[in-house]
Design a protein around this motif. Sequence first.
Motif, mmCIF file in Angstrom:
data_model
loop_
_atom_site.group_PDB
_atom_site.id
_atom_site.type_symbol
_atom_site.label_atom_id
_atom_site.label_comp_id
_atom_site.label_asym_id
_atom_site.label_seq_id
_atom_site.Cartn_x
_atom_site.Cartn_y
_atom_site.Cartn_z
ATOM 1 N N GLN A 108 -64.813 16.482 -24.680
ATOM 2 C CA GLN A 108 -63.884 17.338 -25.589
ATOM 3 C C GLN A 108 -63.195 18.685 -24.836
ATOM 4 O OE1 GLN A 108 -64.073 18.142 -29.876
ATOM 5 N NE2 GLN A 108 -65.422 16.346 -30.431
ATOM 6 N N ILE A 109 -63.964 19.062 -23.987
ATOM 7 C CA ILE A 109 -63.590 20.209 -23.313
ATOM 8 C C ILE A 109 -62.657 19.691 -22.278
ATOM 9 C CG2 ILE A 109 -64.398 21.897 -21.631
ATOM 10 C CD1 ILE A 109 -67.168 22.435 -22.981
ATOM 11 N N ILE A 110 -62.988 18.667 -21.594
ATOM 12 C CA ILE A 110 -62.062 18.316 -20.558
ATOM 13 C C ILE A 110 -60.816 17.619 -21.040
ATOM 14 C CG2 ILE A 110 -61.683 16.013 -18.787
ATOM 15 C CD1 ILE A 110 -64.869 16.113 -18.206
ATOM 16 N N LYS A 111 -60.835 17.185 -22.356
ATOM 17 C CA LYS A 111 -59.684 16.690 -23.147
ATOM 18 C C LYS A 111 -58.648 17.725 -23.205
ATOM 19 C CE LYS A 111 -58.142 13.880 -26.943
ATOM 20 N NZ LYS A 111 -58.494 13.128 -28.165
ATOM 21 N N VAL A 112 -59.285 18.906 -23.776
ATOM 22 C CA VAL A 112 -58.427 20.100 -24.306
ATOM 23 C C VAL A 112 -57.907 20.662 -23.024
ATOM 24 C CG1 VAL A 112 -58.652 22.295 -25.220
ATOM 25 C CG2 VAL A 112 -59.479 20.580 -26.447
ATOM 26 N N LEU A 113 -58.716 20.460 -21.745
ATOM 27 C CA LEU A 113 -58.236 21.472 -20.633
ATOM 28 C C LEU A 113 -56.973 20.598 -20.210
ATOM 29 C CD1 LEU A 113 -61.585 22.492 -18.880
ATOM 30 C CD2 LEU A 113 -59.621 23.910 -19.964
ATOM 31 N N LEU A 114 -57.121 19.368 -20.170
ATOM 32 C CA LEU A 114 -56.144 18.190 -19.567
ATOM 33 C C LEU A 114 -54.697 18.576 -20.638
ATOM 34 C CD1 LEU A 114 -58.039 15.006 -18.835
ATOM 35 C CD2 LEU A 114 -56.895 16.672 -17.185
ATOM 36 N N GLN A 115 -55.034 18.597 -21.874
ATOM 37 C CA GLN A 115 -53.844 18.861 -22.674
ATOM 38 C C GLN A 115 -52.892 19.884 -22.384
ATOM 39 O OE1 GLN A 115 -55.757 18.611 -26.659
ATOM 40 N NE2 GLN A 115 -55.535 16.535 -26.985
ATOM 41 N N PHE A 116 -53.823 21.163 -22.187
ATOM 42 C CA PHE A 116 -53.320 22.371 -21.692
ATOM 43 C C PHE A 116 -52.426 22.337 -20.639
ATOM 44 C CE2 PHE A 116 -55.205 23.777 -25.665
ATOM 45 C CZ PHE A 116 -54.377 24.542 -26.210
ATOM 46 N N THR A 117 -53.175 21.617 -19.276
ATOM 47 C CA THR A 117 -52.531 21.740 -18.254
ATOM 48 C C THR A 117 -51.270 21.050 -18.295
ATOM 49 O OG1 THR A 117 -54.778 21.378 -17.158
ATOM 50 C CG2 THR A 117 -52.973 20.719 -15.754
ATOM 51 N N LYS A 118 -51.278 19.700 -19.007
ATOM 52 C CA LYS A 118 -49.883 19.102 -19.285
ATOM 53 C C LYS A 118 -49.085 19.819 -19.892
ATOM 54 C CE LYS A 118 -49.398 16.580 -22.606
ATOM 55 N NZ LYS A 118 -47.679 17.006 -23.036
ATOM 56 N N GLY A 119 -49.313 20.549 -20.918
ATOM 57 C CA GLY A 119 -48.574 21.641 -21.517
ATOM 58 C C GLY A 119 -48.047 22.669 -20.550
ATOM 59 N N PHE A 120 -48.764 23.188 -19.761
ATOM 60 C CA PHE A 120 -48.192 24.181 -18.845
ATOM 61 C C PHE A 120 -47.346 23.617 -17.579
ATOM 62 C CE2 PHE A 120 -48.901 26.078 -14.560
ATOM 63 C CZ PHE A 120 -48.336 27.522 -15.000
ATOM 64 N N VAL A 121 -47.555 22.161 -17.264
ATOM 65 C CA VAL A 121 -46.833 21.705 -16.320
ATOM 66 C C VAL A 121 -45.450 21.092 -16.904
ATOM 67 C CG1 VAL A 121 -46.513 19.470 -14.868
ATOM 68 C CG2 VAL A 121 -48.738 20.722 -14.958
ATOM 69 N N PHE A 122 -45.355 20.749 -17.999
ATOM 70 C CA PHE A 122 -44.137 20.416 -18.664
ATOM 71 C C PHE A 122 -43.563 21.522 -19.632
ATOM 72 C CE2 PHE A 122 -46.335 16.431 -17.796
ATOM 73 C CZ PHE A 122 -45.599 15.783 -17.129
ATOM 74 N N ASN A 123 -44.161 22.686 -19.758
ATOM 75 C CA ASN A 123 -43.664 23.761 -20.282
ATOM 76 C C ASN A 123 -43.594 23.317 -21.778
ATOM 77 O OD1 ASN A 123 -42.710 26.419 -20.677
ATOM 78 N ND2 ASN A 123 -40.706 25.801 -20.500
ATOM 79 N N THR A 124 -44.594 22.792 -22.523
ATOM 80 C CA THR A 124 -44.790 22.642 -23.682
ATOM 81 C C THR A 124 -46.140 23.005 -24.317
ATOM 82 O OG1 THR A 124 -45.658 20.441 -23.181
ATOM 83 C CG2 THR A 124 -43.290 20.454 -23.485
ATOM 84 N N MET A 125 -46.464 24.309 -23.971
ATOM 85 C CA MET A 125 -47.663 24.948 -24.263
ATOM 86 C C MET A 125 -47.794 25.165 -25.912
ATOM 87 S SD MET A 125 -49.843 25.280 -21.913
ATOM 88 C CE MET A 125 -50.675 26.735 -22.601
#
Length: 218
Positions: A108-125
Amino acid sequence: MNPIYKAVESLDWITIVLFFSMVVLALGKYLFQSRFWNFMILPFNNRYVVLYNKKGQLLNWFHILLTIFQLVNLSLFVFLLQKDLFNLSSQSPVQYFFTIMGVLVLFQIIKVLLQFTKGFVFNTMELVSELSFSKITYLNYSSLIMFISNIVLVYIFKDSKIVLYTALILIVSINLIGVAKLLKNHQKAIISYFLYFILYLCALEIAPLVIVGSYLKD
């Protein structure tokens, strides 16, 4: 008449686990009464998500307590599921339970981190934060079903496949309700980022379920 040795599985550690999760839930209710009662009607009224789905809510103490409750009961439910439906590991029950919990926490920690990394990269935080909060909230709610089913499976109807399947159906149903409401509430934003949303589903939702399902079967 020769005495017959019968091994009796100790339930002390499971009792401690369930008691700990109950204390966590009671603490959340005591400290955040208004928020708790809004949470309790979640599948029937989306007010909780609407009221509390703001920036930083993933780090709110009520959300953290409910997530701890969820992780403990999900770990125990997976333990009982594999014990009753599949071949249990050769590890000791306590060791195996904590192995499951460690894997789930890390997952769950890795999943959330990946989600926010994707959000940061695509500017969808902001969108990612709202999606994460909503999904975890419904998973936390379904842990109430896990808690009840764990008690029933351990103390009342031991190893009952009917209880297991019923609990699985309810857990999946609650989370599907959450997904349906999430899609309805964010349909405009999802359409705007449709390609990213498809990538998100494949990489962070569907693939992990396939991996976990394969693990349970093996």
